[in-house]
Design an enzyme around this catalytic site. Sequence first.
Site, mmCIF file in Angstrom:
data_model
loop_
_atom_site.group_PDB
_atom_site.id
_atom_site.type_symbol
_atom_site.label_atom_id
_atom_site.label_comp_id
_atom_site.label_asym_id
_atom_site.label_seq_id
_atom_site.Cartn_x
_atom_site.Cartn_y
_atom_site.Cartn_z
ATOM 1 N N CYS A 1 -17.198 3.381 -20.197
ATOM 2 C CA CYS A 1 -18.510 3.264 -19.549
ATOM 3 C C CYS A 1 -19.302 2.073 -20.079
ATOM 4 O O CYS A 1 -20.097 1.472 -19.350
ATOM 5 C CB CYS A 1 -19.297 4.565 -19.724
ATOM 6 S SG CYS A 1 -18.483 5.975 -18.943
ATOM 7 N N GLU B 1 0.827 -1.209 0.000
ATOM 8 C CA GLU B 1 0.000 0.000 0.000
ATOM 9 C C GLU B 1 0.863 1.260 0.000
ATOM 10 O O GLU B 1 0.555 2.229 -0.679
ATOM 11 C CB GLU B 1 -0.959 0.004 1.190
ATOM 12 C CG GLU B 1 -2.100 -0.991 1.073
ATOM 13 C CD GLU B 1 -2.975 -0.767 -0.163
ATOM 14 O OE1 GLU B 1 -3.017 0.355 -0.697
ATOM 15 O OE2 GLU B 1 -3.603 -1.742 -0.606
HETATM 16 N N1 ADE Z 1 -4.043 -4.120 -4.426
HETATM 17 C C1 ADE Z 1 -4.110 -3.833 -3.128
HETATM 18 N N2 ADE Z 1 -3.939 -2.515 -2.889
HETATM 19 C C2 ADE Z 1 -3.731 -1.962 -4.097
HETATM 20 C C3 ADE Z 1 -3.486 -0.637 -4.531
HETATM 21 N N3 ADE Z 1 -3.401 0.353 -3.663
HETATM 22 N N4 ADE Z 1 -3.347 -0.435 -5.842
HETATM 23 C C4 ADE Z 1 -3.423 -1.463 -6.706
HETATM 24 N N5 ADE Z 1 -3.649 -2.718 -6.358
HETATM 25 C C5 ADE Z 1 -3.804 -2.980 -5.072
#
Ligand code: ADE
Length: 267
Positions: free
Chosen positions: A191, A41
């Site tokens: 979309c 993260e």
């Molecule tokens: N998987 C878990 N967290 C993530 C994030 N922040 N961006 C992309 N994939 C993820």
Amino acid sequence: MTASTASARPPGPLARWYATRGRHDLPWRAARDRWPVLVAEVMLHQTQVSRVRPVWEAFIDRFPTPEATAATPLGAVLRVWGRLGYPRRARFLWLAAHRIVAEGWPADLTELPGVGRYTAGAVAAQADGIDSAAVDVNIRRVLERVCGRRLGDREADAEMRRVGAPLRGRDRLLALMDLGALVCRPRAPRCGDCPLQRRCRSRGPLPPDRGRRQASYAGSLRQRRGQVLARLRSARRVAVAELDPEALDSLVTDGLAVRTGPLARLP
Ligand code: ADE
């Protein structure tokens, strides 16, 4: 993938989309421990998935636990961090590792250095199975487009629960995140492929906010700091005279470089 949905409610279009189109193969998605999830993260903040993937793998290989991270000098962490950018994040992780080793994981993860509301909620949802709402920029874009207006932080949390239902916790977070990255993209949203299209008020970008332009990277202090750090990673010591003085000063202030007389090095 096991979609964690509330009771026996039907999965709904978002859950069906996530089950087949979600990015389930991202390496950190297999992790269920807090440390590798936290590292992912922190790295993914403001940084593309394709750049993070090899660095996360190398980092977790070398520093699989807070103990392994805290047992090494910051310079070794900065070397593995390499060119990922925003190196203060590496220092925050290293400081967080020290704190975790000394005192254990805090109940409130925002007490860790560099961990804000989003990161705390995202780690709790992914590693602890907690039904937290965590809104990053991708998720916010999805929610604001669905609602057809800008949202405050608390409103965004509530909309995340509403729009993401019946998904909860980890699956809700990752489904909305993947939808934002793959379909509800900043420009040129797809979309026609969106599982939320029928309930979406804007079906496309909202009018831009004024004054939100990002400063250019070329020639910026951020770029020059990156160049100095690259030199420091490449040698044990580098002559101060060879380095951009302003960039070196700011790295020293941030604890990312050490200057001793005429020489500079990683901490
Ligand atoms: N998987 C878990 N967290 C993530 C994030 N922040 N961006 C992309 N994939 C993820």
